[in-house]
Scaffold this motif. Structure first.
Motif, short mmCIF file in Angstrom:
data_model
loop_
_atom_site.label_atom_id
_atom_site.label_comp_id
_atom_site.label_asym_id
_atom_site.label_seq_id
_atom_site.Cartn_x
_atom_site.Cartn_y
_atom_site.Cartn_z
N ARG A 112 -34.42 25.36 -23.16
CA ARG A 112 -35.48 24.52 -23.71
C ARG A 112 -35.94 23.50 -22.65
O ARG A 112 -37.14 23.27 -22.48
CB ARG A 112 -35.00 23.81 -24.97
N ARG A 113 -35.00 22.89 -21.97
CA ARG A 113 -35.31 21.92 -20.91
C ARG A 113 -36.15 22.58 -19.82
O ARG A 113 -37.16 22.02 -19.36
CB ARG A 113 -34.01 21.37 -20.33
N ASP A 114 -35.75 23.77 -19.40
CA ASP A 114 -36.46 24.46 -18.33
C ASP A 114 -37.90 24.79 -18.72
O ASP A 114 -38.81 24.68 -17.91
CB ASP A 114 -35.71 25.73 -17.91
N ARG A 115 -38.12 25.16 -19.98
CA ARG A 115 -39.50 25.42 -20.43
C ARG A 115 -40.32 24.14 -20.40
O ARG A 115 -41.48 24.14 -19.99
CB ARG A 115 -39.50 25.98 -21.86
N MET A 116 -39.74 23.04 -20.83
CA MET A 116 -40.49 21.79 -20.93
C MET A 116 -40.68 21.09 -19.59
O MET A 116 -41.47 20.15 -19.51
CB MET A 116 -39.80 20.84 -21.92
N ARG A 117 -40.03 21.54 -18.56
CA ARG A 117 -40.21 20.91 -17.24
C ARG A 117 -41.62 21.08 -16.70
O ARG A 117 -42.03 20.35 -15.81
CB ARG A 117 -39.18 21.45 -16.25
N LYS B 84 -43.22 16.54 -33.35
CA LYS B 84 -41.87 17.06 -33.04
C LYS B 84 -41.82 18.57 -33.28
O LYS B 84 -41.23 19.31 -32.48
CB LYS B 84 -40.82 16.35 -33.87
N SER B 85 -42.45 19.04 -34.35
CA SER B 85 -42.51 20.48 -34.61
C SER B 85 -43.22 21.21 -33.47
O SER B 85 -42.80 22.29 -33.05
CB SER B 85 -43.22 20.76 -35.93
N GLU B 86 -44.31 20.62 -32.99
CA GLU B 86 -45.05 21.21 -31.87
C GLU B 86 -44.19 21.25 -30.61
O GLU B 86 -44.15 22.25 -29.89
CB GLU B 86 -46.35 20.46 -31.61
N LEU B 87 -43.51 20.15 -30.32
CA LEU B 87 -42.65 20.10 -29.13
C LEU B 87 -41.54 21.13 -29.23
O LEU B 87 -41.22 21.82 -28.25
CB LEU B 87 -42.08 18.70 -28.94
N ALA C 150 -40.95 24.19 -26.73
CA ALA C 150 -39.68 24.24 -26.00
C ALA C 150 -38.89 25.52 -26.27
O ALA C 150 -38.06 25.92 -25.45
CB ALA C 150 -38.82 23.03 -26.37
N SER C 151 -39.14 26.16 -27.38
CA SER C 151 -38.36 27.33 -27.76
C SER C 151 -38.44 28.44 -26.72
O SER C 151 -39.53 28.87 -26.34
CB SER C 151 -38.86 27.87 -29.11
N PRO C 152 -37.27 28.93 -26.28
CA PRO C 152 -37.27 30.06 -25.34
C PRO C 152 -37.90 31.31 -25.94
O PRO C 152 -38.36 32.19 -25.22
CB PRO C 152 -35.79 30.29 -25.05
N ASP C 153 -37.95 31.40 -27.27
CA ASP C 153 -38.54 32.54 -27.95
C ASP C 153 -40.01 32.33 -28.28
O ASP C 153 -40.62 33.14 -28.98
CB ASP C 153 -37.78 32.82 -29.26
#
Length: 174
Positions: free
Chosen positions: A106-111, A31-34, A38-41
């Motif tokens: 976050r969603r957009d990064r993970m897509r 979860k920490s890795e995800l 996902a972080s925009p930063d």
């Protein structure tokens, strides 16, 4: 067949504490890795197309209740929560808009992530057992059988009757 960027992450636990506790620790690490991906930063660059989490933790294979299925479900739920418009329903006004904007980023990064795999301790042992070339590719021995096979090949003077007691004396006590 996967085509695209793959990141393999090793999640090692030095001392195993039991199926539930170990699975919980592994999920916390994943979860920490995800969250970091996902972080925009994030300074990690683009999210890979594929993630493989390899761990020495043996996960229980019980259908829909064991550690293996639970962690895979948790990963899917993490991704689903990034898509859920209901995530901010408990907030109001500006706070809701800010939280929604962050979730969308976050969603957009993970897509970019197409799928993932979880290789637990059981699967890794099975893969190493099945693929001797991989298992023996390093100077270290991964199995007792490999060590004994190498010992017998390297020694022309191996006394089969005396080797057992000699090995027992040299083996670390557990």
């Amino acid at each position: 067949t996967w085509d695209g960027t793959t990141v393999l992450q090793a999640k090692h636990k030095e001392t195993l504490a039991g199926p539930q506790k170990d699975a919980s620790t592994l999920w916390g690490n994943i979860k920490s890795e995800l969250n970091a991906w996902a972080s925009p930063d994030s300074k990690r660059g683009a999210v890979p197309h594929y993630l493989v989490f390899a761990t020495n933790i043996p996960l229980t294979p019980v259908h829909e209740g064991g550690g293996f299925d639970t962690i895979n479900s948790n990963i899917q739920n993490f991704l689903n929560d990034l898509e859920s418009e209901a995530s901010e329903d408990h907030l109001d006004g500006v706070e809701k808009a800010r939280a929604r904007q962050e979730r969308h980023a976050r969603r957009d990064r993970m897509r970019n992530l197409r799928t993932w795999r979880l290789w637990d301790g059981n699967q890794l042992v099975g893969l190493l057992d099945a693929h001797e070339g991989v298992r023996r590719a390093s100077d270290g021995f991964l199995t007792a059988g490999d060590a004994l096979a190498s010992l017998s090949v390297r020694s022309n003077n191996l006394d089969k009757k005396g080797s057992g007691p000699a090995l027992e004396r040299r083996a670390p006590r557990m």
